[in-house]
Structure formats: structure tokens, C-alpha cells
Design an enzyme around this catalytic site. Structure first.
Site, PDB file in Angstrom:
ATOM      1  CB  CYS A 155      -0.966  -0.094   1.194  1.00  9.63           C
ATOM      2  SG  CYS A 155      -2.482   1.055   0.761  1.00  9.63           S
ATOM      3  CG  HIS A 156      -0.341   4.807   1.503  1.00  9.85           C
ATOM      4  ND1 HIS A 156      -1.479   4.132   1.392  1.00  9.85           N
ATOM      5  CD2 HIS A 156      -0.489   6.157   0.786  1.00  9.85           C
ATOM      6  CE1 HIS A 156      -2.549   4.915   0.589  1.00  9.85           C
ATOM      7  NE2 HIS A 156      -1.985   6.092   0.438  1.00  9.85           N
TER       8      HIS A 156
END
Length: 183
Positions: A106-107
Site C-alpha cells: 500500500c503506502h
């Protein structure tokens, strides 16, 4: 197999911590929660507070050489805080320098960008990191999971919580010692 899970004191996406954590346990490994501060970390379900988890080691106590590999869960606030902490960036970079595998979802690649370890690598992430990764010299792809061996270590990345099953399988294939199987 001892696996470091690097998280900030708050902001980690809970499922991106707990699902890979359970996968390591199910494979017979030992997960270790590493953070910038001692005590407990606050996980989130997107923008809502979720559970808290006990920190096993702080960055002042943890060393890359103590672990088989590194898992970096996402959440927007988590990697943003980590990339602002020099110890977290150095800890992350040490896995690359030691040739040890790193899995980020994800991030989480924001911390990889800050550690300057994406140059020449192909990876995926949450789509909003595409430009950051490209500006850091990486090649961003929109795939469920990307395993990149074109560097000093193996880098496993995924985009979002929906990719967790593939992410877990891919990083366990790399992290598990030869000849060892999960339960």
C-alpha cells in the site's frame, strides 16, 4: 524465520499488519513488532482507530541482521511518519544493503523512496505513490503483487488490502528458508 514488522506509533492499517503477521505465525515463523517508540502502537481501520499492539523492539534495539526479512505494512500516516525518522529509514535501508528480502504494501513504499532504494527497481503500491516512485527512479506497475529481484535483495510489493492473500504468499515464498513448509 524471524520477521521484523516496522510500524510507526500510530497510523498503520490494521489488516496490513495482522494478516501478514498471522501468515508468518502460520508458516512457523516469529514476527517481531518494531517501532520508533516503546509501548503500544495504535492501528487504524482506514481513518478510524482500531486495536493497539505491543512493541517488541524499538529501532534503538533492532538490527537488520537479527531478522530473516522485513515486512512494511501501509496506512497513510504510518509510512509518512517512518520516512521522517532517520532510524526507520536507516533500518529499512540496512535490509537492502544486507541483501535481505523486504515486503511492502500500500503506502509503505514511501519509506522505501526516502531510503533511496527504489532506483532501478520495479514495484507496485497504492496508486497515489506512482509519481513518487517514478521520481525516485523506480518503475511503478499496477499489479496485485510484484516480486522484483533486480537489485541487491528481493523486493515484494502489493497495492492494497485486497491483495493481501497474494502478498502473503509471495513474501513467504521468499522469506521461508529452503526446505521449510508452513503448517
Amino acid at each position: 524465520m524471524q520477521v521484523a514488522f516496522l510500524v510507526a506509533p500510530e497510523g498503520v492499517e490494521q489488516i496490513e499488519l495482522t494478516d501478514p503477521w498471522q501468515a508468518v505465525l502460520d508458516a512457523g515463523g516469529t514476527p517481531c513488532l518494531v517501532s520508533t517508540e516503546a509501548g503500544r502502537i495504535q492501528a487504524f481501520n482506514h481513518l478510524d482507530k482500531a486495536d493497539t499492539f505491543a512493541v517488541d523492539r524499538t529501532l534503538d534495539e533492532a538490527r537488520a541482521e537479527d531478522f530473516t526479512g522485513l515486512v512494511m505494512p501501509g496506512g497513510v500516516a504510518n509510512p509518512d511518519a517512518l520516512r521522517m525518522d532517520g532510524r526507520a529509514v536507516a533500518f529499512t535501508k540496512a535490509f537492502f544493503e544486507a541483501g535481505k528480502p523486504v515486503a511492502a504494501i500500500c503506502h509503505a513504499p514511501w519509506t522505501l523512496v526516502e531510503a533511496d532504494v527504489v532506483r532501478g527497481r520495479t514495484l507496485t503500491s497504492w496508486p497515489s505513490l506512482r509519481t513518487d516512485i517514478a521520481n525516485a527512479g523506480g518503475n511503478w506497475v499496477d499489479e496485485q503483487v510484484k516480486v522484483c529481484t533486480g537489485g541487491p535483495n528481493t523486493l515484494i510489493t502489493s497495492r492494497k488490502p485486497d491483495d493481501l492473500k497474494a502478498f502473503d504468499a509471495a513474501f513467504l515464498d521468499v522469506f521461508l528458508p529452503a526446505g521449510r513448509t508452513g503448517s
